[in-house]
Design a protein around this motif. Sequence first.
Motif, short mmCIF file in Angstrom:
data_model
loop_
_atom_site.label_atom_id
_atom_site.label_comp_id
_atom_site.label_asym_id
_atom_site.label_seq_id
_atom_site.Cartn_x
_atom_site.Cartn_y
_atom_site.Cartn_z
N PRO A 76 26.46 -0.37 -11.04
CA PRO A 76 25.14 -0.02 -11.59
C PRO A 76 24.02 -0.17 -10.55
O PRO A 76 24.06 -1.07 -9.71
CB PRO A 76 24.96 -1.03 -12.73
N ALA A 77 23.04 0.72 -10.63
CA ALA A 77 21.96 0.76 -9.63
C ALA A 77 21.23 -0.57 -9.49
O ALA A 77 20.74 -0.90 -8.41
CB ALA A 77 20.98 1.87 -10.00
N THR A 78 21.16 -1.35 -10.56
CA THR A 78 20.40 -2.61 -10.51
C THR A 78 21.25 -3.80 -10.09
O THR A 78 20.77 -4.94 -10.07
CB THR A 78 19.83 -2.90 -11.91
N HIS A 79 22.52 -3.56 -9.77
CA HIS A 79 23.41 -4.70 -9.47
C HIS A 79 22.98 -5.40 -8.17
O HIS A 79 22.69 -4.73 -7.17
CB HIS A 79 24.85 -4.19 -9.34
N PRO A 80 22.96 -6.74 -8.16
CA PRO A 80 22.49 -7.45 -6.95
C PRO A 80 23.36 -7.23 -5.71
O PRO A 80 22.89 -7.42 -4.59
CB PRO A 80 22.52 -8.93 -7.37
N TRP B 199 24.24 -4.48 -4.39
CA TRP B 199 23.76 -3.34 -3.59
C TRP B 199 22.86 -3.78 -2.44
O TRP B 199 22.92 -3.22 -1.35
CB TRP B 199 22.95 -2.37 -4.47
N THR B 200 21.99 -4.75 -2.72
CA THR B 200 20.96 -5.09 -1.73
C THR B 200 21.21 -6.44 -1.05
O THR B 200 20.38 -6.90 -0.28
CB THR B 200 19.59 -5.13 -2.42
#
Length: 307
Positions: free
Chosen positions: A254-258, A260-261
């Motif tokens: 999911p785009a908001t998953h930690p 990713w960043t």
Amino acid sequence: MTLALYLTTKRKQLWLEHLQTLLPELRCRLWDDIEDPDDVLYVVAWAPPDGWLATFPNLKCVISIGAGIDHILQDRQRPNVPVIRTTGSDLTLRMREYICLHVLRHHRRLADTQSAQTKQQWENLVTPPAHQRQVGIMGLGKLGADAARCLSVIGFNVTGWAIKEHRITGVTTYSKNQLDEFLQGCEILVCLLPLTASTRNLLNKELFAKLPAAACIINAARGEHLVEEDLLEALDTGRIGHATLDVFREEPLPATHPFWTHPKILVTPHIASMIDPEAGGREIANNLKAFINGETIEDLTDPGLGY
Ligand code: GLV
């Protein structure tokens, strides 16, 4: 005699065409184009929906489009027929590339070098030679054993752990009850385990605590092996140095998953060893022909064991 294909990726049509060419005696159809469910004898699938397999009363076997079979076994209404996985040299070589690439990346501290570059810093990071680096592979099936052998040829000090006992030239192997001993020296830990009741959530804080401080993790098996919050906490405290993750509990991530960043996580989108319709199609067709002819199939699984 129909072969039903369940696959929702962009390449589904390509898969269908290859399978039809390789198996001209069967009527190959996509899951949404089945004329007569009674005529479906064989299924080739990736993550079919619950209950779908049970709609074929004359089903003789299911073939997984991939090395793992967890996505087939999770369907509790699945008919009790043989489950065959798909491996082969193409899949093994692709996984070999991925594992060697990411082990070397951690070993040579490439993430730190890239980070220094963003600050225009000329930083000579000193790393030990491969023979002084212990790399541990969890899961010594075809893919794990091959990766272990290759890492050993590069010169790493390679160890391996699996539930069953294995012997691999150049690799020190551990089995079931020797997990703690195996973890002790692992500076880079690679997970290639099948997903079963006993391996689910195995990459957790208790396991991280048994690794050397700042060890790196590479997970190219299944997202459910990893307890995500435990990894985030271990990265924050420095218990784990870096992680490379190819698989996730929810895919796409999911785009908001930690993850990713996160500066200490490299995310790859389940591409460690993507099965190729041509090479994979050939493996599937050969396994299916062997099944129909009653021959021995190396890729036949034991659903009781989960692999
Ligand atoms: C991919 O995840 C596979 O099971 O081959």
